[in-house]
Write a protein that holds these residues in place. Structure first.
Motif, PDB file in Angstrom:
ATOM      1  N   TRP A 231       0.719  -1.461  -0.166  1.00  6.70           N
ATOM      2  CA  TRP A 231      -0.047  -0.359  -0.115  1.00  6.70           C
ATOM      3  C   TRP A 231       0.640   1.253  -0.496  1.00  6.70           C
ATOM      4  O   TRP A 231       1.393   1.023   0.816  1.00  6.70           O
ATOM      5  N   LEU A 232       0.448   2.290  -1.227  1.00  8.96           N
ATOM      6  CA  LEU A 232       1.170   3.698  -1.369  1.00  8.96           C
ATOM      7  C   LEU A 232       0.980   4.589  -0.583  1.00  8.96           C
ATOM      8  O   LEU A 232      -0.714   4.712  -0.634  1.00  8.96           O
ATOM      9  N   HIS A 233       1.300   5.257   0.158  1.00 14.59           N
ATOM     10  CA  HIS A 233       0.578   6.820   1.279  1.00 14.59           C
ATOM     11  C   HIS A 233       1.953   7.526   0.997  1.00 14.59           C
ATOM     12  O   HIS A 233       2.955   7.159   0.928  1.00 14.59           O
ATOM     13  N   LYS A 234       1.436   8.857   0.954  1.00 17.12           N
ATOM     14  CA  LYS A 234       2.082  10.255   1.580  1.00 17.12           C
ATOM     15  C   LYS A 234       1.744  10.569   2.711  1.00 17.12           C
ATOM     16  O   LYS A 234       0.302  11.271   2.230  1.00 17.12           O
ATOM     17  N   ARG A 235       2.246  11.462   3.315  1.00 20.32           N
ATOM     18  CA  ARG A 235       2.435  11.933   5.032  1.00 20.32           C
ATOM     19  C   ARG A 235       3.709  13.065   4.545  1.00 20.32           C
ATOM     20  O   ARG A 235       4.374  12.830   4.895  1.00 20.32           O
ATOM     21  N   PRO A 286      -3.332  -4.208   4.907  1.00 26.16           N
ATOM     22  CA  PRO A 286      -3.610  -3.335   5.087  1.00 26.16           C
ATOM     23  C   PRO A 286      -3.417  -1.930   4.269  1.00 26.16           C
ATOM     24  O   PRO A 286      -3.277  -2.843   2.929  1.00 26.16           O
ATOM     25  N   GLY A 287      -5.291  -1.597   3.977  1.00 27.06           N
ATOM     26  CA  GLY A 287      -5.074   0.294   3.887  1.00 27.06           C
ATOM     27  C   GLY A 287      -5.148   0.924   3.909  1.00 27.06           C
ATOM     28  O   GLY A 287      -5.831   0.872   5.706  1.00 27.06           O
ATOM     29  N   TYR A 296      -6.639   6.548   8.894  1.00 27.76           N
ATOM     30  CA  TYR A 296      -6.552   5.090   9.683  1.00 27.76           C
ATOM     31  C   TYR A 296      -5.870   3.772   9.037  1.00 27.76           C
ATOM     32  O   TYR A 296      -5.606   4.201   7.564  1.00 27.76           O
ATOM     33  N   LEU A 297      -6.418   2.970   9.535  1.00 26.77           N
ATOM     34  CA  LEU A 297      -5.387   1.643   8.844  1.00 26.77           C
ATOM     35  C   LEU A 297      -6.692   0.641   9.327  1.00 26.77           C
ATOM     36  O   LEU A 297      -7.551   0.013  10.104  1.00 26.77           O
TER      37      LEU A 297
END
Length: 347
Positions: A231-235, A286-287, A296-297
């Motif tokens: 799962w890719l995300h950016k913060r 995971p998402g 949220y996870l």
């Protein structure tokens, strides 16, 4: 004699057409499955959905609504998996959910023959793009990644390409036929969309602006103990690659681990485990999403029982937990609970 038969043939065709239209009109006029509220005795507690077995959660935030795409597992008795369709749910408060029913079936990809496995949807240029793992037919044996498109996050979705986006032949560096699964899609600040996927090997590639073609090379970025479910995300300025991990030397069930990078191209630094294993479950997935100022996870376990069917490898149930970060950008370890988000997050 031929001329005498033609009017009769036309009359029969007209009558048949009329009968067919009469039979089809009720079906054509029938509305899609009406959205219905989800019953959870304690709103926000885990598992989120208790009337069917769901797995591989993938959140998408659109305005003030969070949509959650899941696989629907109908495994019976000793079946490992029996997944033929994808479902979507929505919420505006993370506690009360609406069931929008199936958005697509694996049979809608005419070139695929089975397995509605993990998916993710993304919004871009006014459309919603849906990427999913399926089993390809015998023309390209092995797992493959499909792409569908819709004007609405709740569908209906249709095959956007007419063929697979990724096939097993495109990743010859891999070791087995089911490595091309579990797509995650992410659009960077410059508007470029990336897709990552894999089982035991983790791959990443850029998508062309049309969203249905790979643009350039496929690169392997496998982090330590990678098993599947990236799962890719950016913060802020940090990119995160979160995934189902398995230390085969010392563990039997998957956990969730993650790596970070200063760029989507890496280099990726392993940061360790984020969660333990899901209850009773060999797999975990995971998402991650930020929604109304809170992260949220989403995960799954196998703790749900429906009637005389207990959870199992196939019969899993989607859950959610609060996700929090340390000052240095690392993620705080997440403990899986039955309370879920029915109670405020600990500070």
């Amino acid at each position: 004699m031929t001329r005498a038969r033609r009017p009769a043939a036309r009359t029969m065709t007209s009558r048949t057409t009329g009968l067919l239209l009469a039979a089809l009109l009720p079906l054509l006029a029938a509305p899609a499955m009406a959205a219905k509220p989800v019953h959870n005795p304690v709103p926000g507690s885990n598992p989120l959905f208790r009337d069917k077995f769901t797995a591989d959660p993938a959140p998408l935030v659109v305005g003030d609504t969070l949509y959650l795409y899941v696989g629907h597992d109908e495994a019976q008795r000793d079946e490992m998996f029996n997944m033929r369709e994808w479902l979507v749910y929505s919420t505006t408060d993370m506690k009360h959910w609406t069931d929008h029913g199936p958005i697509m079936k694996v049979a809608d990809f005419k070139w695929a023959k089975a397995d509605a496995w993990a998916s993710q949807a993304i919004e871009k240029d006014g459309k919603f793009w849906f990427y999913a793992a399926v089993e390809h037919d015998d023309t390209h044996p092995g797992k493959a990644i499909a792409v569908a498109v819709s004007d609405s996050p709740t569908g209906p979705f249709v095959d956007a390409k007419g063929s697979a986006l990724v096939t097993n032949e495109m990743t010859p560096m891999g070791t087995h036929s089911w490595e091309d699964i579990d797509p995650t899609v992410f659009t960077d600040d410059d508007g470029t969309t990336w897709i990552a996927w894999g089982n035991r090997q983790c791959y990443i590639a850029r998508l062309k602006p049309d969203m249905i073609e790979i643009d350039g090379e496929i690169t392997e970025i496998t982090p330590p103990h990678f098993e599947e479910g990236p799962w890719l995300h950016k913060r802020g300025d940090t990119y995160y690659l979160t995934y189902a991990s398995l230390d085969r030397a010392s563990h039997r069930d998957e956990k969730v681990s993650y790596a970070t990078a200063p760029s989507i191209r890496g280099p990726w630094t392993y940061r360790g485990e984020l969660t333990g294993s899901g209850k009773y479950s060999f797999t975990i997935h995971p998402g991650i999403a930020e929604f109304k100022g809170q992260w949220y996870l989403f995960l799954h376990n196998a703790a749900l029982a429906i009637g005389d069917q207990n959870g199992s490898i196939g019969r899993r149930a989607v859950t959610v937990e609060y996700l929090q970060y340390n000052a240095d950008g690392t993620m705080k370890p997440v403990v899986q609970t039955e309370a879920g988000v029915s109670v405020p997050p600990a500070r």
